[in-house]
Design an enzyme around this catalytic site. Structure first.
Site, short mmCIF file in Angstrom:
data_model
loop_
_atom_site.label_atom_id
_atom_site.label_comp_id
_atom_site.label_asym_id
_atom_site.label_seq_id
_atom_site.Cartn_x
_atom_site.Cartn_y
_atom_site.Cartn_z
N LYS A 1 0.84 -1.20 0.00
CA LYS A 1 0.00 0.00 0.00
C LYS A 1 0.87 1.25 0.00
CE LYS A 1 -3.80 -1.95 2.77
NZ LYS A 1 -4.93 -1.67 1.86
N ASP B 1 -7.97 -2.91 10.23
CA ASP B 1 -8.43 -3.92 9.29
C ASP B 1 -8.94 -5.18 9.98
OD1 ASP B 1 -9.01 -4.38 6.65
OD2 ASP B 1 -7.10 -5.33 6.18
N ARG C 1 -10.60 -11.37 1.63
CA ARG C 1 -11.44 -12.43 1.05
C ARG C 1 -10.73 -13.79 1.08
NH1 ARG C 1 -11.60 -9.03 -4.39
NH2 ARG C 1 -11.34 -7.46 -2.76
#
Length: 488
Positions: A272, A283, A346
């Site tokens: 990032k 997160d 995910r």
């Protein structure tokens, strides 16, 4: 906080013993049934221009002659809705929070009063929000406001009974929100996967929950190749946390919550940008909200069975880190081409969803700070809700509205699934930029064929930026209200 109700005629407020009285006025006029001494003081403040009976206005009146309580504050709500009342309550509490008030009595002045349980729940939530102060790694932070007791003045026994139920619900949710906020606010070096597991065990001991923590070897034996691929770049060991609340017979199928527990997200090899990367300690907001919800449910003891699953790990770059283009095998047996290592949430959730199948759940809801795309779509007001099940989606939306923790249903059309095709695996872990929050949900949906499933993307609602930077504790309220509705 000690939340109580007191049956008191509206015209007898002058005799109430408390450190302060907060009068919540609904609308632009005072009702006739109000203590005349208090009414005269409010009217005098209006005449002097210190207060306007308009939505959003408030005033501290100080000591009012003839009232036993030494302080009086007034806040005006637009109407009798829970949202308007909470806004007014926050304003009124803000006026007295720095004054050493330990016991606050609250009275509603409204021609058409809302349900007493709604008002009580709103007050408990507002009071907890006002008194919360993060101090875990900041000992120089100011002490929390002194408020320790909240009393709602009601006119009769029926209202008192309803308000007591609202206070119990509101206080339990407030405790859960507080736990979620505290966990989310902890820096990444203070809230590792091992610390998160320790917090789960602590909650289990204090609230009678069964807690299991699977380590790397257990996860390897189960074939959680997707979850472990995210963990392999970090020196911190991954933890797969499973919590059980049993409030119904063992034969009752449980509900399952799955919370994303990335305790720090660098993006991995797909690193990032440095700006605002510190916020990636948040997160694990999904995991924090699941632990907070478990606490609220354990306090309220509804007749249901609940399982909470938290896959916890860091996402770090390193010599062993997963690389773009790598293919991993999930617990379901489906293979995944990792096109972007920053789409890691995910990858840990999919194995948790497959693990949830063993419980044969009535429904599964996963909660995750999953995509920046959801922030662009919905901002910080509503969480994103994704589900192919209309009934489940409607129940979650209703729960969010009742809890003042709203969500917005997003599409899961089959056409969005096309973006996940891969030449080298059963699927890629990302699509293009278009519809990014939806394609992330579609990825998760590929692991829910045996489940009645919904996904909450809380990337925009789990924390705030700017002067109020910090965790919000959302969506503990939504989840708790939904679970209570299922218990009924």
């Amino acid at each position: 906080m000690d939340c109580k109700t007191l049956v008191s005629a509206p015209e007898a407020t002058s005799r109430v013993s408390a450190d302060a009285i907060l009068l919540l006025v609904v609308g632009d006029t005072l009702p006739a049934a109000i203590d005349p001494t208090l009414a005269e003081a409010v009217q005098q403040a209006v005449t002097q221009g210190d207060l306007a009976l308009k939505a959003g206005k408030s005033a501290y009146l100080g000591r009012v002659a003839g009232l036993k309580a030494p302080r009086v504050a007034v806040a005006v709500a637009k109407d009798g809705s829970a949202k308007a009342l909470k806004s007014a309550a926050l304003a009124g509490l803000g006026l007295v929070k720095g004054l050493g008030v330990k016991h606050l009595a609250v009275q509603l002045a409204a021609a058409d009063a809302p349900p007493a349980d709604t008002l009580a729940e709103v007050l408990a939530a507002a009071a907890a929000e006002v008194v919360y102060v993060y101090r875990a790694t900041k000992p120089s932070a100011p002490a929390a406001p002194a408020l320790a007791k909240l009393t709602l003045l009601v006119a009769g026994k029926a209202e008192a009974a309803a308000a007591a139920q609202g206070f119990a619900r509101g206080a339990a949710i407030a405790e859960g929100v507080g736990l979620a906020r505290e966990l989310a606010n902890l820096p990444g070096n203070h809230c590792t996967p091992s610390v998160l597991a320790a917090q789960a065990r602590k909650l289990g001991r204090s609230h009678g929950l069964k807690v299991e923590v699977l380590d790397r070897k257990h996860c390897e034996a189960l074939g959680m190749g997707s979850f472990l691929s995210v963990a392999q770049g970090s020196a911190e060991p991954p933890k797969f946390i499973v919590m059980h609340y049993q409030g119904a017979a063992k034969t009752v199928t449980p509900l399952v919550l799955v919370g994303k527990g990335i305790t720090f997200d660098t993006g991995g090899i797909s690193l990032k940008p440095g700006a605002e990367m510190d916020e990636m300690k948040f997160d694990m907001g999904g995991a924090a909200s699941v632990l907070g919800t478990m606490r609220a449910i354990a306090e309220l003891k509804p007749k249901l069975n609940l399982v909470a699953i938290v896959p916890a790990t860091e996402n770090m770059p390193g010599g062993r880190a997963v690389k773009p283009g790598d293919v991993v095998t999930s617990m379901s047996g489906q293979t995944i081409e990792i096109l972007n290592t920053d789409a890691e949430g995910r990858l840990i959730l999919c194995d948790a969803l497959t693990y949830a199948e063993r419980f044969k759940p009535a429904a599964v809801v996963d909660i995750a700070t999953l995509t920046g795309a959801c922030v662009i779509a919905l901002g910080g007001v509503r969480s994103g809700l994704f589900s192919p099940d209309d009934e489940l989606a409607a129940a979650l939306q209703a729960a969010g509205d009742a809890a003042l923790d709203p969500c917005w249903r997003m599409p899961v059309d089959d056409e969005y699934d096309e973006a996940l095709k891969s030449n080298f695996a059963d699927m890629g872990n990302v699509g293009g930029r278009a519809g990014g929050a939806i394609t992330a949900a579609k990825f998760l949906q590929r692991f829910t064929a045996k489940l009645r499933w919904a996904h909450l993307d809380i990337a925009g609602t789990a924390w705030k930026q700017g002067a109020a930077k910090g965790g919000t504790g959302r969506p503990v309220g939504l989840l708790t209200h939904w679970l209570l509705s299922q218990a009924k």
